[in-house]
Design a protein around this motif. Structure first.
Motif, PDB file in Angstrom:
ATOM      1  N   GLN A 178      -3.163   1.296   6.610  1.00 51.98           N
ATOM      2  CA  GLN A 178      -4.122   1.429   5.240  1.00 51.98           C
ATOM      3  C   GLN A 178      -2.960   0.911   3.987  1.00 51.98           C
ATOM      4  O   GLN A 178      -3.500   0.243   3.544  1.00 51.98           O
ATOM      5  CB  GLN A 178      -4.248   2.787   5.125  1.00 51.98           C
ATOM      6  CG  GLN A 178      -5.040   3.237   6.190  1.00 51.98           C
ATOM      7  CD  GLN A 178      -5.323   4.823   6.390  1.00 51.98           C
ATOM      8  OE1 GLN A 178      -4.945   5.514   5.228  1.00 51.98           O
ATOM      9  NE2 GLN A 178      -6.140   5.358   7.162  1.00 51.98           N
ATOM     10  N   GLY A 179      -1.604   1.289   3.985  1.00 53.43           N
ATOM     11  CA  GLY A 179      -0.941   0.702   2.906  1.00 53.43           C
ATOM     12  C   GLY A 179      -0.720  -0.723   2.731  1.00 53.43           C
ATOM     13  O   GLY A 179      -0.789  -1.304   1.741  1.00 53.43           O
ATOM     14  N   PHE A 180      -0.526  -1.138   3.697  1.00 52.75           N
ATOM     15  CA  PHE A 180      -0.244  -2.628   4.074  1.00 52.75           C
ATOM     16  C   PHE A 180      -1.442  -3.190   3.805  1.00 52.75           C
ATOM     17  O   PHE A 180      -1.292  -4.449   2.743  1.00 52.75           O
ATOM     18  CB  PHE A 180       0.328  -3.089   5.624  1.00 52.75           C
ATOM     19  CG  PHE A 180       0.985  -4.223   5.510  1.00 52.75           C
ATOM     20  CD1 PHE A 180       2.253  -4.491   5.255  1.00 52.75           C
ATOM     21  CD2 PHE A 180       0.215  -5.619   5.847  1.00 52.75           C
ATOM     22  CE1 PHE A 180       2.798  -5.795   5.410  1.00 52.75           C
ATOM     23  CE2 PHE A 180       0.579  -6.776   5.999  1.00 52.75           C
ATOM     24  CZ  PHE A 180       2.236  -6.969   5.610  1.00 52.75           C
ATOM     25  N   VAL A 181      -2.540  -3.115   4.130  1.00 55.69           N
ATOM     26  CA  VAL A 181      -3.840  -3.974   3.740  1.00 55.69           C
ATOM     27  C   VAL A 181      -4.079  -3.807   2.525  1.00 55.69           C
ATOM     28  O   VAL A 181      -4.779  -4.602   1.706  1.00 55.69           O
ATOM     29  CB  VAL A 181      -5.047  -3.587   4.705  1.00 55.69           C
ATOM     30  CG1 VAL A 181      -5.659  -2.190   4.532  1.00 55.69           C
ATOM     31  CG2 VAL A 181      -6.129  -4.579   4.826  1.00 55.69           C
ATOM     32  N   GLN A 182      -4.015  -2.702   1.839  1.00 57.74           N
ATOM     33  CA  GLN A 182      -4.147  -2.400   0.409  1.00 57.74           C
ATOM     34  C   GLN A 182      -3.248  -3.444  -0.496  1.00 57.74           C
ATOM     35  O   GLN A 182      -3.613  -3.800  -1.468  1.00 57.74           O
ATOM     36  CB  GLN A 182      -3.915  -0.959  -0.280  1.00 57.74           C
ATOM     37  CG  GLN A 182      -5.022  -0.093   0.310  1.00 57.74           C
ATOM     38  CD  GLN A 182      -4.986   1.321   0.013  1.00 57.74           C
ATOM     39  OE1 GLN A 182      -4.007   1.671  -0.750  1.00 57.74           O
ATOM     40  NE2 GLN A 182      -5.635   2.219   0.866  1.00 57.74           N
ATOM     41  N   ASP A 183      -1.809  -3.574   0.061  1.00 52.99           N
ATOM     42  CA  ASP A 183      -0.979  -4.321  -0.630  1.00 52.99           C
ATOM     43  C   ASP A 183      -1.527  -5.919  -0.713  1.00 52.99           C
ATOM     44  O   ASP A 183      -1.556  -6.671  -1.583  1.00 52.99           O
ATOM     45  CB  ASP A 183       0.374  -4.406  -0.136  1.00 52.99           C
ATOM     46  CG  ASP A 183       0.940  -3.217  -0.681  1.00 52.99           C
ATOM     47  OD1 ASP A 183       0.576  -2.391  -1.448  1.00 52.99           O
ATOM     48  OD2 ASP A 183       1.906  -2.836   0.248  1.00 52.99           O
ATOM     49  N   VAL A 184      -2.188  -6.360   0.597  1.00 52.15           N
ATOM     50  CA  VAL A 184      -2.690  -7.588   0.746  1.00 52.15           C
ATOM     51  C   VAL A 184      -4.027  -7.861  -0.309  1.00 52.15           C
ATOM     52  O   VAL A 184      -4.085  -8.861  -0.542  1.00 52.15           O
ATOM     53  CB  VAL A 184      -3.157  -7.735   2.252  1.00 52.15           C
ATOM     54  CG1 VAL A 184      -3.874  -9.182   2.121  1.00 52.15           C
ATOM     55  CG2 VAL A 184      -1.907  -7.813   3.152  1.00 52.15           C
ATOM     56  N   ALA A 185      -4.668  -6.725  -0.278  1.00 51.08           N
ATOM     57  CA  ALA A 185      -5.703  -6.574  -1.247  1.00 51.08           C
ATOM     58  C   ALA A 185      -5.358  -6.823  -2.645  1.00 51.08           C
ATOM     59  O   ALA A 185      -6.043  -7.802  -3.526  1.00 51.08           O
ATOM     60  CB  ALA A 185      -6.666  -5.618  -1.157  1.00 51.08           C
ATOM     61  N   THR A 186      -4.712  -6.286  -3.180  1.00 46.20           N
ATOM     62  CA  THR A 186      -3.952  -6.423  -4.453  1.00 46.20           C
ATOM     63  C   THR A 186      -3.359  -7.604  -4.802  1.00 46.20           C
ATOM     64  O   THR A 186      -3.714  -8.394  -5.821  1.00 46.20           O
ATOM     65  CB  THR A 186      -2.814  -5.551  -4.660  1.00 46.20           C
ATOM     66  OG1 THR A 186      -3.265  -4.061  -4.486  1.00 46.20           O
ATOM     67  CG2 THR A 186      -2.226  -5.413  -6.026  1.00 46.20           C
TER      68      THR A 186
END
Length: 588
Positions: free
Chosen positions: A24-32
């Motif tokens: 979850q944290g990784f995909v949020q970083d990609v979105a950012t």
């Protein structure tokens, strides 16, 4: 119209529910990271459910997975075009758990850059097949940028057709002005040296308009920064380059422009890091990724063998001055044959592309090199001059040193003055004094001149509180259409006046166009959206910018040297500042 990209939650393939937090944290970083690209609308993974994916109207969807097995983490990413039912791209990344924290940002940046690049490439393929009249605004930007990358005068002219079409569709589209600036910049710095002053003025004018309309676009900021570097306004250029990297540190076009600016500004280690990041994010980039920022920085750092390797691998003949840096590098390491060969290549290029068949006179080629390479540090310019003389370049017979390097130290100037006396002001600069009728912008200038290098918020200059009111748009659709029509009419008037050498008419038309652009900059926000009328900060920004620029224009009519100094040194916007290249003592 911007492309919409939805990011689906990444699958946790580790078999361990405790690792869900990592996915979850990784995909949020990609979105950012993706959200930094102003050309994309990003649908956040928290809102993308399985049902939403089946019915999505997004142009593109990102799927991914994370598998953590022991000490190894594997990240997989796919870019899918749901409307066509096809996968556009897929990649896999591996890292150890111990190093993941260090490389996670780099992986996210690479994913974001690659995804944004594929989206642009897919749209460009469609746009290339469409007639000009049917193209949307962003497609015009892509087509124009595609033309600029070809690097010919014909391609620059084609690019302007696309950018002008974008402005017909929306006169407030900042990137179209940025594209026009780049098209003239290409001709100014690479081809039409006999029209240097004309092209330089156009490149700066369009870049300034772009930044006034959208100060939140990284590409606009870096283009203005690069034009300012070539104008030798180094401090102001550094501000815009830093701003561009802050806005989007993962756009390779921004990185390459920024890296070259950093090299000219003398920050060579930063330039190398910026250019290498661009190559890491876009390894299949064109050869000049290496030649421009990397080759120049390596040379100025005294790493001559590395500079030769970079220049040779990047096809040194791509630019006229590339062979000159290679010749100087070879001379410094004692490789006489290579120095002689590269110097001959440079002089041939100079004869064919600069002299139009005429060989360079003694000292001419070196003076030209130092003119078109705006090196901030004197020692960098001297290094180039010394290396080329060592390679055998014929020196100026008058003094044996290039005029552009041997600059005498100017005498100290008397203090400058800007003081009010009732309803008039006295302004003195560079030994000349004039009187000016009072206007509010002069009060703003006094505050900025008294705090050189300090950013002052527009609300402070306007003496307003930061309250907000209702969300009433400044411009309705009809007003925007009328302003767009007037902008097109003024642009035609300027072109016709320039062609007829009617300086007075061209100046009046440019002044009115500047007023409209400044009005739009206060009325429109990022991406050309209407600003709310109730925003005190936006009202202050628009009012203060207009007051200061109007005051500077008035000063310029009475005291041209002071007007040019203030135009070059005063920055307006949400934050305003007076940042002269060299300190000026003011009596206020």
């Amino acid at each position: 119209m911007r492309a919409t990209i939805a990011i689906a939650p990444f699958d946790n393939l580790s078999g361990d529910p405790l690792q869900d937090y990592f996915a979850q944290g990784f995909v949020q970083d990609v979105a950012t990271e993706l959200s930094r690209f102003g050309t994309l609308d990003v649908v956040h993974p928290r809102t993308v459910t399985a049902e939403a994916l089946r019915t999505t109207s997004a142009d593109y969807v990102v799927h991914g997975s994370v598998r953590r097995t022991g000490d190894i983490v594997r990240v997989g990413v796919q870019l899918v075009e749901p409307g066509q039912g096809r996968q556009l791209w897929a990649e896999r990344y591996d890292a150890t758990a111990a190093e993941l924290h260090d490389v996670q940002d780099a992986i996210c940046a690479r994913i974001a850059r690659t995804l944004a690049g594929h989206v642009d490439e897919a749209r460009l393929k469609i746009a290339r097949r469409a007639p000009l009249a049917s193209l949307e605004i962003y497609d015009c930007w892509l087509r124009g940028l595609d033309c600029l990358r070809r690097g010919t005068l014909e391609a620059d002219a084609d690019a302007r057709r696309f950018f002008e079409r974008a402005l017909e569709l929306d006169a407030s589209y900042a990137r179209a002005y940025a594209g026009l600036s780049l098209s003239h910049f290409n001709e100014w710095s690479c081809d039409l040296w006999e029209k240097w002053d004309e092209k330089e003025s156009l490149a700066y004018d369009f870049a300034r308009r772009a930044a006034a309309l959208d100060e939140g676009d990284a590409m606009v900021q870096v283009i203005l920064g690069r034009v300012l570097v070539y104008r030798r306004r180094h401090d102001e250029a550094a501000h815009h380059v830093a701003r561009a990297l802050q806005l989007n540190p993962n756009d390779t076009d921004v990185l390459v422009h920024a890296g070259l600016c950093q090299a000219y500004l003398g920050d060579h280690e930063a330039a190398l890091a910026t250019a290498r990041k661009a190559m890491r994010l876009h390894p299949s980039g064109p050869p000049w990724y290496l030649l421009a920022p990397v080759g120049l920085s390596l040379f100025c750092l005294g790493r001559y063998r590395d500079c030769l390797d970079a220049c040779d691998g990047a096809h040194v003949s791509l630019v006229v001055d590339g062979a000159a840096f290679a010749a100087a590098s070879a001379a410094f390491i004692g490789d006489v044959p290579a120095a002689t060969r590269f110097l001959a290549v440079f002089l041939d290029h100079f004869r064919d592309r600069v002299g139009f068949g005429r060989a360079a006179e003694p000292g001419e080629a070196l003076r030209w090199l130092l003119h078109i390479n705006p090196l901030r540090r004197r020692e960098d310019a001297e290094r180039l001059a010394d290396g080329l003389r060592l390679a055998g370049l014929e020196a100026d017979p008058d003094d044996g040193r290039p005029d552009a390097v041997a600059r005498p130290t100017p005498p100290e100037s008397p203090p400058a003055v800007l003081q009010r006396d009732g309803d008039r002001w006295m302004a003195a600069f560079d030994g000349t004094a004039v009187h000016i009728a009072h206007q509010k912008g002069l009060l703003d200038l006094v505050q900025l001149l008294g705090r050189p290098g300090t950013e002052v918020h527009c609300l402070e200059l306007a003496d307003r509180p930061a309250e907000t009111a209702g969300e009433v748009p400044v411009l309705d659709d009809r007003a925007r259409r009328e302003l767009a029509a007037r902008v097109r009419e003024l642009q035609r008037d300027i072109d016709e006046a320039d062609a007829a050498h009617d300086i007075g008419h061209a100046t009046r038309a440019r002044e009115e166009l500047d007023q409209i652009v400044e009005h739009l900059s206060g009325a429109l926000g990022i991406g050309g959206r209407s600003r709310p009328l109730g925003s005190a900060a936006e009202r202050a920004r628009s009012a203060v910018t207009w007051r200061i620029r109007n005051a500077i224009r008035k000063i310029a009519t009475l005291h041209p040297r002071l007007g040019r100094h203030l135009e070059n040194s005063v920055r307006t916007g949400t934050f305003c500042a007076y940042a002269p290249e060299t300190p000026v003592s003011w009596r206020l």
